[in-house]
Scaffold this motif. Sequence first.
Motif, PDB file in Angstrom:
ATOM      1  N   THR A 184       0.808  -1.217   0.000  1.00 52.67           N
ATOM      2  CA  THR A 184       0.000   0.000   0.000  1.00 52.67           C
ATOM      3  C   THR A 184       0.844   1.270   0.000  1.00 52.67           C
ATOM      4  OG1 THR A 184      -1.611   1.264   1.251  1.00 52.67           O
ATOM      5  CG2 THR A 184      -0.406  -0.370   2.502  1.00 52.67           C
ATOM      6  N   CYS A 226       0.274  -1.912  10.970  1.00 55.21           N
ATOM      7  CA  CYS A 226      -1.023  -2.479  11.374  1.00 55.21           C
ATOM      8  C   CYS A 226      -0.847  -3.560  12.436  1.00 55.21           C
ATOM      9  CB  CYS A 226      -1.751  -3.072  10.166  1.00 55.21           C
ATOM     10  SG  CYS A 226      -2.170  -1.846   8.915  1.00 55.21           S
ATOM     11  N   ARG A 286      -5.671   3.669  12.739  1.00 56.18           N
ATOM     12  CA  ARG A 286      -4.332   4.254  12.746  1.00 56.18           C
ATOM     13  C   ARG A 286      -4.470   5.775  12.882  1.00 56.18           C
ATOM     14  NH1 ARG A 286      -3.057   1.111   7.347  1.00 56.18           N
ATOM     15  NH2 ARG A 286      -5.256   0.621   7.597  1.00 56.18           N
ATOM     16  N   GLU A 316       1.306  -9.622   3.389  1.00 49.76           N
ATOM     17  CA  GLU A 316       0.095 -10.425   3.571  1.00 49.76           C
ATOM     18  C   GLU A 316       0.187 -11.776   2.849  1.00 49.76           C
ATOM     19  OE1 GLU A 316       0.054  -7.167   3.073  1.00 49.76           O
ATOM     20  OE2 GLU A 316      -1.235  -6.362   4.643  1.00 49.76           O
ATOM     21  N   TRP A 367      -5.875 -10.458   7.149  1.00 51.98           N
ATOM     22  CA  TRP A 367      -7.152  -9.771   6.941  1.00 51.98           C
ATOM     23  C   TRP A 367      -8.213 -10.773   6.487  1.00 51.98           C
ATOM     24  CZ3 TRP A 367      -6.437  -4.887   8.553  1.00 51.98           C
ATOM     25  CH2 TRP A 367      -5.181  -4.300   8.426  1.00 51.98           C
ATOM     26  N   TYR A 398       6.935  -2.070   6.268  1.00 54.46           N
ATOM     27  CA  TYR A 398       5.927  -1.390   5.424  1.00 54.46           C
ATOM     28  C   TYR A 398       4.672  -1.171   6.256  1.00 54.46           C
ATOM     29  CZ  TYR A 398       2.998  -5.570   4.626  1.00 54.46           C
ATOM     30  OH  TYR A 398       2.158  -6.635   4.797  1.00 54.46           O
ATOM     31  N   GLU A 399       3.647  -0.611   5.625  1.00 55.80           N
ATOM     32  CA  GLU A 399       2.419  -0.270   6.336  1.00 55.80           C
ATOM     33  C   GLU A 399       1.773  -1.474   7.057  1.00 55.80           C
ATOM     34  OE1 GLU A 399       1.267   2.847   6.635  1.00 55.80           O
ATOM     35  OE2 GLU A 399      -0.493   2.222   7.803  1.00 55.80           O
ATOM     36  N   GLY A 400       1.926  -2.650   6.478  1.00 54.61           N
ATOM     37  CA  GLY A 400       1.349  -3.847   7.105  1.00 54.61           C
ATOM     38  C   GLY A 400       1.933  -4.081   8.497  1.00 54.61           C
ATOM     39  N   GLY A 459      -8.674  -1.525   8.638  1.00 57.22           N
ATOM     40  CA  GLY A 459      -8.151  -1.254   7.300  1.00 57.22           C
ATOM     41  C   GLY A 459      -9.305  -1.030   6.352  1.00 57.22           C
ATOM     42  N   GLY A 460      -9.055  -1.162   5.079  1.00 56.91           N
ATOM     43  CA  GLY A 460     -10.146  -1.084   4.116  1.00 56.91           C
ATOM     44  C   GLY A 460      -9.859  -0.141   2.971  1.00 56.91           C
ATOM     45  N   TRP A 461     -10.667  -0.256   1.934  1.00 55.11           N
ATOM     46  CA  TRP A 461     -10.406   0.442   0.674  1.00 55.11           C
ATOM     47  C   TRP A 461     -11.639   1.132   0.125  1.00 55.11           C
ATOM     48  CZ3 TRP A 461      -5.461   0.858  -1.178  1.00 55.11           C
ATOM     49  CH2 TRP A 461      -4.495   0.095  -0.502  1.00 55.11           C
ATOM     50  N   ASP A 486      -6.660   3.564   0.088  1.00 56.78           N
ATOM     51  CA  ASP A 486      -6.617   2.973   1.427  1.00 56.78           C
ATOM     52  C   ASP A 486      -7.365   3.874   2.421  1.00 56.78           C
ATOM     53  OD1 ASP A 486      -5.847   1.601   3.748  1.00 56.78           O
ATOM     54  OD2 ASP A 486      -3.800   1.258   3.047  1.00 56.78           O
ATOM     55  N   VAL A 487      -7.876   3.270   3.478  1.00 54.74           N
ATOM     56  CA  VAL A 487      -8.647   3.999   4.498  1.00 54.74           C
ATOM     57  C   VAL A 487      -7.835   5.132   5.148  1.00 54.74           C
ATOM     58  CG1 VAL A 487      -8.048   2.414   6.410  1.00 54.74           C
ATOM     59  CG2 VAL A 487     -10.263   3.547   6.433  1.00 54.74           C
ATOM     60  N   ILE A 488      -6.500   5.038   5.062  1.00 58.84           N
ATOM     61  CA  ILE A 488      -5.642   6.063   5.668  1.00 58.84           C
ATOM     62  C   ILE A 488      -5.310   7.214   4.712  1.00 58.84           C
ATOM     63  CG2 ILE A 488      -4.529   4.646   7.442  1.00 58.84           C
ATOM     64  CD1 ILE A 488      -2.451   3.816   5.385  1.00 58.84           C
ATOM     65  N   ASP A 538     -11.721  -3.757   6.429  1.00 61.90           N
ATOM     66  CA  ASP A 538     -10.745  -4.773   6.821  1.00 61.90           C
ATOM     67  C   ASP A 538     -10.478  -4.681   8.311  1.00 61.90           C
ATOM     68  OD1 ASP A 538      -9.779  -6.481   4.875  1.00 61.90           O
ATOM     69  OD2 ASP A 538      -8.183  -5.153   4.179  1.00 61.90           O
TER      70      ASP A 538
HETATM   71  C1  GLC Z   1      -4.907  -4.023   4.028  1.00 61.56           C
HETATM   72  C2  GLC Z   1      -5.756  -2.950   4.679  1.00 61.56           C
HETATM   73  C3  GLC Z   1      -5.129  -1.588   4.501  1.00 61.56           C
HETATM   74  C4  GLC Z   1      -3.713  -1.618   5.043  1.00 61.56           C
HETATM   75  C5  GLC Z   1      -2.910  -2.703   4.360  1.00 61.56           C
HETATM   76  C6  GLC Z   1      -1.531  -2.841   4.981  1.00 61.56           C
HETATM   77  O1  GLC Z   1      -4.941  -3.895   2.647  1.00 61.56           O
HETATM   78  O2  GLC Z   1      -7.043  -2.936   4.133  1.00 61.56           O
HETATM   79  O3  GLC Z   1      -5.900  -0.605   5.152  1.00 61.56           O
HETATM   80  O4  GLC Z   1      -3.096  -0.374   4.918  1.00 61.56           O
HETATM   81  O5  GLC Z   1      -3.563  -3.937   4.471  1.00 61.56           O
HETATM   82  O6  GLC Z   1      -0.773  -3.763   4.301  1.00 61.56           O
END
Ligand code: GLC
Length: 426
Positions: free
Chosen positions: A62, A193, A370, A245, A263, A188-190, A300-302, A86-88, A134
């Motif tokens: 992401t 989370c 976040r 992921e 997720w 990374y962003e994951g 999370g989420g899109w 992305d939700v962020i 998510d």
């Molecule tokens: C998922 C979530 C997203 C997050 C991402 C991190 O796709 O929906 O919000 O930023 O994972 O890898």
Amino acid sequence: MKHFAWALTCTLAVATAPAQGAEITISCGAVGQEREFCERAASAWSQKSGHTVRIDTPPELTNERYFKYLIELGDGDDRIDVYQIDVIWPGLLARYMVDLANYVPAEEVAGHFQTIIENNTVDGRLVGMPWYTDVGLLYYRTDLLEKQGLAVPQDWSDLADMAAHIQEAERGEGRKDFWGFVFQGAAYEGLTCNALEWVSAAGGGTILDEQGSITVNNPKAVLALGRAANWIGTVSPRRVTSFNEEDARAMFQLGNAAFMRNWPYAWSLLSAPDSPVAGKVDVMPLPRGGPVGQSAATLGGWQLAVSKFSKNPEVAADLVRYLTSPEVQKDRAVNGSYAPTIESLYEDPEVLANPLFAKLKPVLETAVARPSHVAGENYMAVTARFWEAVHNTLTGDGSAADNLAALEDQLRLISVRTRRVRENAD
Ligand code: GLC
């Protein structure tokens, strides 16, 4: 490779499309089954509308996607009409997107979770229509827990104990590549989370508080990250620190791990008939921070957004309306376990027939966001500093306490710099 190149620019042409049909390009993700679902629904819209759709596949991570989009949009690039955001990101990309409230009837918007609509509304403009939501979940091997006479883990220490126990037993039976727990540990962003879940469950807050004060350097966060660092090389493979992921899912789905954090999308793939672990997996909320702590799942989420550089914003918004409609969200939920953003779908018997969804609603309701709103334009800098501190801790480059103390200094600098830039602008 040839196939891949084709896939990047695939055009879903419709033989019957009228000559005046527009061509719309959507950039949608390709993690798990995302691309297939995006393509299928876009193709259905294409048939209905007579317009054609091109699918663009962005980078998998992401944060890499974000920077690619930012560069393109900053340049006024009009090649992509619809972005999956992305939700962020709504606050970060708002200035490049049209106000969808001008295209989507209010009653349609009102069917989606109010909190997501609020998240996607920036300065009164609806920047994205929610597509799927998510939350972090714990997947586990029911057969292996049963074999060891174990009940599901209650807190993170429990999980590590059980992971170690099952790992030892499986290796004792010759499965040398078996590990206890896999998650998203790459820088990374994951990882932000995952680590937010560990820290928040331990009572260590959410990096910044609601006023934007830096709270991350605290003893509970130190404890949570220190505990995670102990998993590396013991119950989690060292290479988990380069997992995203799909890396985690691949290992778990091949039958080589007892527990996995991931997720909702993973559920459908793990339980598909061709999955080696089908029928041997269940899913539950993530463990609590401690015996009396809470469970925390990152939200999370899109969303789907229309670029303000699009030459056909009306047609693009029509595609967004279709893709985010109850019909498409239901198909994605039933067949792909993507969590709908339309509240009423959580009462739909066909959606509830997928056992994931009854479990999901309470987790969604208590999910931890976040700090993207409070960090505003600094979010990417904040999250990158955070995941670096966590990654350093996991790879043994400094202790949790030292890395969080250094992180606090870095975050302070970011906020001082922003204040100066703002003061100079005033
Ligand atoms: C998922 C979530 C997203 C997050 C991402 C991190 O796709 O929906 O919000 O930023 O994972 O890898």
